[in-house]
Design a protein around this motif. Structure first.
Motif, mmCIF file in Angstrom:
data_model
loop_
_atom_site.group_PDB
_atom_site.id
_atom_site.type_symbol
_atom_site.label_atom_id
_atom_site.label_comp_id
_atom_site.label_asym_id
_atom_site.label_seq_id
_atom_site.Cartn_x
_atom_site.Cartn_y
_atom_site.Cartn_z
ATOM 1 N N MET A 44 0.848 -1.170 0.000
ATOM 2 C CA MET A 44 0.000 0.000 0.000
ATOM 3 C C MET A 44 0.899 1.241 0.000
ATOM 4 S SD MET A 44 -2.964 1.128 2.724
ATOM 5 C CE MET A 44 -3.590 -0.497 2.924
ATOM 6 N N SER A 45 0.859 1.984 -1.077
ATOM 7 C CA SER A 45 1.716 3.155 -1.184
ATOM 8 C C SER A 45 0.999 4.399 -0.670
ATOM 9 C CB SER A 45 2.120 3.362 -2.654
ATOM 10 O OG SER A 45 1.016 3.809 -3.404
ATOM 11 N N VAL A 46 1.791 5.432 -0.464
ATOM 12 C CA VAL A 46 1.236 6.698 0.004
ATOM 13 C C VAL A 46 0.277 7.252 -1.040
ATOM 14 C CG1 VAL A 46 1.823 9.074 0.611
ATOM 15 C CG2 VAL A 46 3.254 7.191 1.427
ATOM 16 N N ARG A 47 0.627 7.094 -2.296
ATOM 17 C CA ARG A 47 -0.229 7.589 -3.382
ATOM 18 C C ARG A 47 -1.588 6.883 -3.377
ATOM 19 N NH1 ARG A 47 1.624 8.881 -9.438
ATOM 20 N NH2 ARG A 47 -0.404 9.495 -10.218
ATOM 21 N N ASP A 48 -1.586 5.577 -3.145
ATOM 22 C CA ASP A 48 -2.842 4.830 -3.077
ATOM 23 C C ASP A 48 -3.675 5.281 -1.877
ATOM 24 O OD1 ASP A 48 -2.263 3.379 -5.361
ATOM 25 O OD2 ASP A 48 -1.391 1.694 -4.251
ATOM 26 N N ASP A 49 -3.032 5.553 -0.757
ATOM 27 C CA ASP A 49 -3.755 6.038 0.419
ATOM 28 C C ASP A 49 -4.388 7.404 0.146
ATOM 29 O OD1 ASP A 49 -3.271 3.853 1.998
ATOM 30 O OD2 ASP A 49 -1.492 4.706 2.975
ATOM 31 N N GLU A 50 -3.630 8.285 -0.499
ATOM 32 C CA GLU A 50 -4.158 9.612 -0.814
ATOM 33 C C GLU A 50 -5.316 9.512 -1.806
ATOM 34 O OE1 GLU A 50 -0.767 11.805 -2.120
ATOM 35 O OE2 GLU A 50 -0.051 12.151 -0.076
ATOM 36 N N ARG A 51 -5.164 8.672 -2.809
ATOM 37 C CA ARG A 51 -6.238 8.484 -3.782
ATOM 38 C C ARG A 51 -7.495 7.937 -3.096
ATOM 39 N NH1 ARG A 51 -4.060 5.518 -8.447
ATOM 40 N NH2 ARG A 51 -3.320 7.574 -9.015
ATOM 41 N N ASP A 52 -7.314 7.004 -2.182
ATOM 42 C CA ASP A 52 -8.439 6.438 -1.438
ATOM 43 C C ASP A 52 -9.137 7.513 -0.605
ATOM 44 O OD1 ASP A 52 -9.930 4.015 -0.551
ATOM 45 O OD2 ASP A 52 -9.097 4.612 1.400
ATOM 46 N N GLN A 53 -8.372 8.382 0.025
ATOM 47 C CA GLN A 53 -8.957 9.458 0.822
ATOM 48 C C GLN A 53 -9.739 10.428 -0.061
ATOM 49 O OE1 GLN A 53 -5.751 11.191 3.042
ATOM 50 N NE2 GLN A 53 -5.705 9.538 4.547
ATOM 51 N N ILE A 54 -9.218 10.707 -1.238
ATOM 52 C CA ILE A 54 -9.908 11.603 -2.172
ATOM 53 C C ILE A 54 -11.225 10.987 -2.619
ATOM 54 C CG2 ILE A 54 -9.812 12.602 -4.492
ATOM 55 C CD1 ILE A 54 -6.775 13.012 -3.984
ATOM 56 N N ILE A 55 -11.210 9.708 -2.955
ATOM 57 C CA ILE A 55 -12.438 9.026 -3.382
ATOM 58 C C ILE A 55 -13.447 9.009 -2.244
ATOM 59 C CG2 ILE A 55 -13.390 6.806 -4.105
ATOM 60 C CD1 ILE A 55 -10.725 6.334 -5.607
#
Length: 104
Positions: free
Chosen positions: A1-12
């Motif tokens: 789980m990358s930081v980018r995936d976490d940020e994208r998940d938070q945005i969604i």
């Protein structure tokens, strides 16, 4: 789980929350949480968000509701503006007519 995936998940998740709040504000029913076709789990345990198809349907319902409300507002404005402009035009014409009469 990358930081980018976490940020994208938070945005969604945030986009889903914004849609839900806007729908509730307009009185549009939102899918119940037990509707597995409308909801999906987030990357973090215990989080849920609207699925893509449910987001599309909710956006469409929000758009239609806003369009309908603006249609009512535009109709009411037209119903008020046309007679008001007519009365103002008649008063302006009467004013010009009275001042065009020869003075004694």
């Amino acid at each position: 789980m990358s930081v980018r995936d976490d940020e994208r998940d938070q945005i969604i998740n945030l986009e889903s929350l914004i849609l839900l709040e806007e729908a509730e504000h307009l009185g549009i029913p939102v899918p119940p949480l037990d509707d597995k076709d409308s909801w999906e789990g987030g990357r973090r345990p215990g989080t849920h968000r609207l699925g893509l198809h449910a987001q599309v349907l909710l956006r469409q319902a929000i758009r239609n509701e806003k369009k309908e409300k603006w249609g009512v507002v535009a109709f009411r404005l037209k119903e008020l503006a046309v007679p008001l402009i007519g009365v103002l035009g008649a008063l302006w014409g009467l004013h010009k007519f009275i001042h065009a009469l020869p003075s004694k």
